[in-house]
Scaffold this motif. Structure first.
Motif, PDB file in Angstrom:
ATOM      1  N   MET A 103       0.843  -1.090   0.014  1.00  0.00           N
ATOM      2  CA  MET A 103      -0.049  -0.005   0.070  1.00  0.00           C
ATOM      3  C   MET A 103       0.865   1.192   0.107  1.00  0.00           C
ATOM      4  O   MET A 103       0.480   2.183  -0.719  1.00  0.00           O
ATOM      5  CB  MET A 103      -1.032   0.070   1.136  1.00  0.00           C
ATOM      6  N   VAL A 104       1.871   1.096   0.730  1.00  0.00           N
ATOM      7  CA  VAL A 104       2.646   2.333   0.829  1.00  0.00           C
ATOM      8  C   VAL A 104       3.484   2.669  -0.715  1.00  0.00           C
ATOM      9  O   VAL A 104       3.582   3.631  -0.993  1.00  0.00           O
ATOM     10  CB  VAL A 104       3.772   2.119   1.637  1.00  0.00           C
ATOM     11  N   ARG A 105       3.993   1.486  -1.233  1.00  0.00           N
ATOM     12  CA  ARG A 105       4.338   1.733  -2.634  1.00  0.00           C
ATOM     13  C   ARG A 105       3.396   2.164  -3.349  1.00  0.00           C
ATOM     14  O   ARG A 105       3.729   3.035  -4.505  1.00  0.00           O
ATOM     15  CB  ARG A 105       4.951   0.358  -3.097  1.00  0.00           C
ATOM     16  N   GLN A 106       2.069   1.791  -3.257  1.00  0.00           N
ATOM     17  CA  GLN A 106       1.022   2.172  -4.271  1.00  0.00           C
ATOM     18  C   GLN A 106       0.988   3.694  -4.337  1.00  0.00           C
ATOM     19  O   GLN A 106       0.471   4.466  -5.035  1.00  0.00           O
ATOM     20  CB  GLN A 106      -0.075   1.335  -4.078  1.00  0.00           C
ATOM     21  N   ALA A 107       0.790   4.239  -2.713  1.00  0.00           N
ATOM     22  CA  ALA A 107       0.465   5.588  -2.520  1.00  0.00           C
ATOM     23  C   ALA A 107       1.660   6.325  -2.969  1.00  0.00           C
ATOM     24  O   ALA A 107       1.426   7.583  -3.493  1.00  0.00           O
ATOM     25  CB  ALA A 107       0.572   5.711  -0.901  1.00  0.00           C
ATOM     26  N   MET A 108       2.879   5.976  -2.998  1.00  0.00           N
ATOM     27  CA  MET A 108       4.124   6.669  -3.548  1.00  0.00           C
ATOM     28  C   MET A 108       3.761   6.829  -5.381  1.00  0.00           C
ATOM     29  O   MET A 108       4.076   7.980  -5.685  1.00  0.00           O
ATOM     30  CB  MET A 108       5.459   6.107  -3.193  1.00  0.00           C
ATOM     31  N   ALA A 109       3.299   5.501  -5.740  1.00  0.00           N
ATOM     32  CA  ALA A 109       2.957   5.570  -7.298  1.00  0.00           C
ATOM     33  C   ALA A 109       1.841   6.744  -7.474  1.00  0.00           C
ATOM     34  O   ALA A 109       1.971   7.430  -8.501  1.00  0.00           O
ATOM     35  CB  ALA A 109       2.880   4.467  -7.579  1.00  0.00           C
ATOM     36  N   ASP A 110       0.998   6.700  -6.885  1.00  0.00           N
ATOM     37  CA  ASP A 110      -0.123   7.466  -6.776  1.00  0.00           C
ATOM     38  C   ASP A 110       0.222   8.924  -6.733  1.00  0.00           C
ATOM     39  O   ASP A 110      -0.479   9.947  -7.364  1.00  0.00           O
ATOM     40  CB  ASP A 110      -1.381   7.141  -5.914  1.00  0.00           C
ATOM     41  N   ARG A 151       2.921  10.469  -7.297  1.00  0.00           N
ATOM     42  CA  ARG A 151       3.678  11.005  -8.575  1.00  0.00           C
ATOM     43  C   ARG A 151       2.783  11.132  -9.827  1.00  0.00           C
ATOM     44  O   ARG A 151       2.838  12.081 -10.729  1.00  0.00           O
ATOM     45  CB  ARG A 151       4.544   9.746  -8.823  1.00  0.00           C
ATOM     46  N   TRP A 152       1.538  10.422  -9.804  1.00  0.00           N
ATOM     47  CA  TRP A 152       0.243  10.650 -10.937  1.00  0.00           C
ATOM     48  C   TRP A 152      -0.198  12.011 -10.470  1.00  0.00           C
ATOM     49  O   TRP A 152      -0.501  12.619 -11.361  1.00  0.00           O
ATOM     50  CB  TRP A 152      -0.362   9.421 -11.006  1.00  0.00           C
ATOM     51  N   ILE A 153      -0.473  12.031  -9.316  1.00  0.00           N
ATOM     52  CA  ILE A 153      -1.331  13.195  -9.009  1.00  0.00           C
ATOM     53  C   ILE A 153      -0.616  14.813  -9.328  1.00  0.00           C
ATOM     54  O   ILE A 153      -0.991  15.476  -9.769  1.00  0.00           O
ATOM     55  CB  ILE A 153      -1.572  13.294  -7.319  1.00  0.00           C
ATOM     56  N   SER A 154       0.723  14.776  -9.300  1.00  0.00           N
ATOM     57  CA  SER A 154       1.380  15.746  -9.435  1.00  0.00           C
ATOM     58  C   SER A 154       1.776  15.899 -10.889  1.00  0.00           C
ATOM     59  O   SER A 154       1.706  17.120 -11.350  1.00  0.00           O
ATOM     60  CB  SER A 154       3.033  15.541  -9.070  1.00  0.00           C
ATOM     61  N   SER A 155       1.129  14.929 -11.791  1.00  0.00           N
ATOM     62  CA  SER A 155       1.231  15.425 -13.193  1.00  0.00           C
ATOM     63  C   SER A 155      -0.164  15.780 -13.667  1.00  0.00           C
ATOM     64  O   SER A 155      -0.224  16.109 -14.866  1.00  0.00           O
ATOM     65  CB  SER A 155       1.466  13.864 -13.980  1.00  0.00           C
ATOM     66  N   GLY A 156      -1.134  15.645 -12.702  1.00  0.00           N
ATOM     67  CA  GLY A 156      -2.430  16.078 -13.160  1.00  0.00           C
ATOM     68  C   GLY A 156      -3.410  15.031 -13.771  1.00  0.00           C
ATOM     69  O   GLY A 156      -4.496  15.345 -14.354  1.00  0.00           O
ATOM     70  N   ASP A 157      -2.845  13.942 -14.124  1.00  0.00           N
ATOM     71  CA  ASP A 157      -3.406  12.890 -15.033  1.00  0.00           C
ATOM     72  C   ASP A 157      -4.351  11.970 -14.263  1.00  0.00           C
ATOM     73  O   ASP A 157      -4.741  11.205 -14.789  1.00  0.00           O
ATOM     74  CB  ASP A 157      -2.820  12.266 -16.092  1.00  0.00           C
ATOM     75  N   PHE A 158      -4.211  11.930 -12.997  1.00  0.00           N
ATOM     76  CA  PHE A 158      -4.805  10.839 -12.137  1.00  0.00           C
ATOM     77  C   PHE A 158      -6.233  10.923 -12.346  1.00  0.00           C
ATOM     78  O   PHE A 158      -6.804  12.009 -12.155  1.00  0.00           O
ATOM     79  CB  PHE A 158      -4.382  11.186 -10.657  1.00  0.00           C
ATOM     80  N   GLN A 159      -6.915   9.668 -12.709  1.00  0.00           N
ATOM     81  CA  GLN A 159      -8.454   9.649 -12.731  1.00  0.00           C
ATOM     82  C   GLN A 159      -9.125   8.478 -11.986  1.00  0.00           C
ATOM     83  O   GLN A 159      -8.346   7.394 -12.082  1.00  0.00           O
ATOM     84  CB  GLN A 159      -8.592   9.407 -14.180  1.00  0.00           C
ATOM     85  N   PRO A 209     -11.793   5.811 -25.094  1.00  0.00           N
ATOM     86  CA  PRO A 209     -10.417   5.498 -24.293  1.00  0.00           C
ATOM     87  C   PRO A 209     -10.707   5.816 -22.861  1.00  0.00           C
ATOM     88  O   PRO A 209     -11.597   6.697 -22.724  1.00  0.00           O
ATOM     89  CB  PRO A 209      -9.870   6.790 -24.843  1.00  0.00           C
ATOM     90  N   GLY A 210     -10.268   4.702 -22.095  1.00  0.00           N
ATOM     91  CA  GLY A 210     -10.221   5.014 -20.644  1.00  0.00           C
ATOM     92  C   GLY A 210      -9.405   6.147 -20.111  1.00  0.00           C
ATOM     93  O   GLY A 210      -8.551   6.478 -20.700  1.00  0.00           O
ATOM     94  N   PRO A 211     -10.000   6.450 -19.040  1.00  0.00           N
ATOM     95  CA  PRO A 211      -9.118   7.495 -18.096  1.00  0.00           C
ATOM     96  C   PRO A 211      -7.812   7.064 -17.760  1.00  0.00           C
ATOM     97  O   PRO A 211      -7.358   5.725 -17.588  1.00  0.00           O
ATOM     98  CB  PRO A 211     -10.042   7.800 -17.055  1.00  0.00           C
ATOM     99  N   LEU A 212      -6.719   7.916 -17.886  1.00  0.00           N
ATOM    100  CA  LEU A 212      -5.396   7.573 -17.227  1.00  0.00           C
ATOM    101  C   LEU A 212      -5.471   6.861 -15.647  1.00  0.00           C
ATOM    102  O   LEU A 212      -6.126   7.728 -14.912  1.00  0.00           O
ATOM    103  CB  LEU A 212      -4.631   8.713 -17.693  1.00  0.00           C
ATOM    104  N   VAL A 213      -4.995   5.892 -15.402  1.00  0.00           N
ATOM    105  CA  VAL A 213      -5.051   5.392 -14.095  1.00  0.00           C
ATOM    106  C   VAL A 213      -3.466   5.170 -13.586  1.00  0.00           C
ATOM    107  O   VAL A 213      -2.810   4.913 -14.164  1.00  0.00           O
ATOM    108  CB  VAL A 213      -5.939   4.218 -13.865  1.00  0.00           C
ATOM    109  N   PRO A 214      -3.200   5.239 -12.462  1.00  0.00           N
ATOM    110  CA  PRO A 214      -1.964   5.132 -11.841  1.00  0.00           C
ATOM    111  C   PRO A 214      -1.587   3.518 -11.993  1.00  0.00           C
ATOM    112  O   PRO A 214      -2.424   2.537 -11.672  1.00  0.00           O
ATOM    113  CB  PRO A 214      -1.787   5.521 -10.256  1.00  0.00           C
ATOM    114  N   PRO A 215      -0.379   3.299 -12.274  1.00  0.00           N
ATOM    115  CA  PRO A 215      -0.058   1.868 -12.313  1.00  0.00           C
ATOM    116  C   PRO A 215      -0.007   1.415 -10.878  1.00  0.00           C
ATOM    117  O   PRO A 215       0.238   1.908  -9.973  1.00  0.00           O
ATOM    118  CB  PRO A 215       1.429   1.889 -12.592  1.00  0.00           C
ATOM    119  N   ARG A 216      -0.286   0.089 -10.842  1.00  0.00           N
ATOM    120  CA  ARG A 216      -0.738  -0.821  -9.591  1.00  0.00           C
ATOM    121  C   ARG A 216       0.704  -1.542  -9.241  1.00  0.00           C
ATOM    122  O   ARG A 216       1.480  -2.112 -10.084  1.00  0.00           O
ATOM    123  CB  ARG A 216      -1.737  -1.872  -9.934  1.00  0.00           C
TER     124      ARG A 216
END
Length: 370
Positions: free
Chosen positions: A208-215, A217-225, A361-368
């Motif tokens: 979960m911590v690793r996933q939170a770190m990945a999420d 990074r995606w938030i900072s790009s503005g593409d998180f959906q 096209p699907g929304p951009l989602v953070p990698p799991r």
């Protein structure tokens, strides 16, 4: 620069048309005073003064009284005064006064012995001079306003991006950290009784911590959906791991990306608050669409404390964030305490039906995380 140009041209014309040093010096002194009044009436500070009628009156006297001395050589001077009238008097009176000043130049020139052509030239000079003064001053005003608007828009864009990042960070990490803390507490209790199971819980926390770190990074790009279906499955898994019975019922069909994201955020925030402030045994997540296309999402749990409806700790922004998100898509948020200790958080969004997920096209989602 325009005012100084008019001043220089007027000095040259007056000196050439009148002989005698006293006349020339007196004309230059009056023209210097007119230059000062012109700058006073044309600058941006003119809008902040309450005594402009008196300064405009003096400007008019200095413009027209010297005609008694300088005769026809002074006829072209009123153009700058006409521009000052346009700049200081409120419309439509300014344009009426400007027209009257321009028209009056013809009889004034005729009284001074001017020919038809000279009188028409005096009228045209007044109109052109006044419009040039007015146009250049207004252009400077508009340029300053444009710069201020550009600065304000840039600052607003920065503020909006900062708020977006803070809101997304809160909505994403608040849930992840709450579940991680819950699993850590469970692992702490199992550390002595069942070390192997405790190690499994720690491994889940690490994922979960690793996933939170990945999420993040995606938030900072503005593409998180975010997705309502995905967040509901994730919330159900986390709640079941905590020993809470969960029922999930999603009957709303496919959603627009904005509505999908905001409803997913509602689920995440509701589960986060549930884990922080309640001791529930049961939880229900239900989303339905009515006949007019509105989607209602309700997250309910039976863990309301005896003191009342659970709330956020001091300084919490979760409910405020949800309210802002829903307002942005034309929705609303309600929270109420039901019977037998149940608490219901409901969100309603006007969401039109969309094509199936496979057709668009699907929304951009953070990698799991693995």
């Amino acid at each position: 620069m325009v005012a100084v140009g008019f001043f220089a041209a007027s000095v040259v014309a007056t000196v050439r048309n009148r002989d005698g040093l006293p006349y020339q010096l007196s004309a230059i002194v009056v023209l210097i005073l007119l230059l000062g009044f012109q700058i006073v009436h044309a600058g941006p500070w003119r809008l902040e003064r309450i005594w402009w009628p008196w300064s405009l009156f003096v400007h008019g006297l200095l413009t027209y009284l010297p005609i008694l001395v300088f005769d026809g050589s002074w006829v072209g001077i009123p153009g700058s005064f006409a521009g000052s009238v346009l700049l200081t008097v409120a419309a439509p009176r300014s344009w009426i006064s400007f027209s009257a000043l321009a028209v009056s130049q013809y009889p004034l020139c005729a009284v001074l012995g001017g020919t038809f052509g000279q009188c028409v030239n005096a009228v045209v000079s007044t109109v052109v001079g006044g419009i040039v003064v007015y146009g250049v001053a207004r252009l400077a005003d508009l340029t300053a306003e444009l710069r201020e608007a550009r600065t304000e828009l840039a600052e607003r864009a920065v503020d909006q991006e900062r708020l977006r990042f803070a809101r997304d960070l809160h909505d994403l990490l608040g849930y992840s950290l709450s579940v991680a803390a819950l699993k850590c507490q469970h692992a702490e209790r199992l550390a002595v009784k069942d070390p192997k199971l405790a190690q499994e819980k720690i491994s889940e926390v690490l994922v979960m911590v690793r996933q939170a770190m990945a999420d993040t990074r995606w938030i900072s790009s503005g593409d998180f959906q975010m997705s309502l279906a995905r967040e509901s499955r994730s919330a159900a898994s986390a709640l079941r791991a905590a020993g809470i019975s969960v029922e999930v019922e999603l009957l709303c069909g496919a959603l627009q990306p904005d509505a999908d994201a905001v409803l997913a955020t509602v689920v995440r925030e509701a589960v986060t608050n549930m884990l922080r402030h309640s001791v529930p045994r049961q939880c229900r997540i239900r989303a339905v669409r009515d006949d007019v296309g509105a989607v209602r999402l309700t997250v309910s749990n039976d863990g309301v404390p005896a003191a009342g409806v659970p709330g956020e700790p001091s300084g919490g922004r979760g409910i405020d964030n949800l309210t802002e998100r829903l307002l942005a898509v034309g929705g609303q948020l309600t929270a109420r305490k039901g019977e037998f200790g149940w608490f219901h958080l409901s969100a309603v969004v006007e969401a039109a039906a969309v094509r199936p997920q496979a057709d668009r096209p699907g929304p951009l989602v953070p990698p799991r995380a693995a």
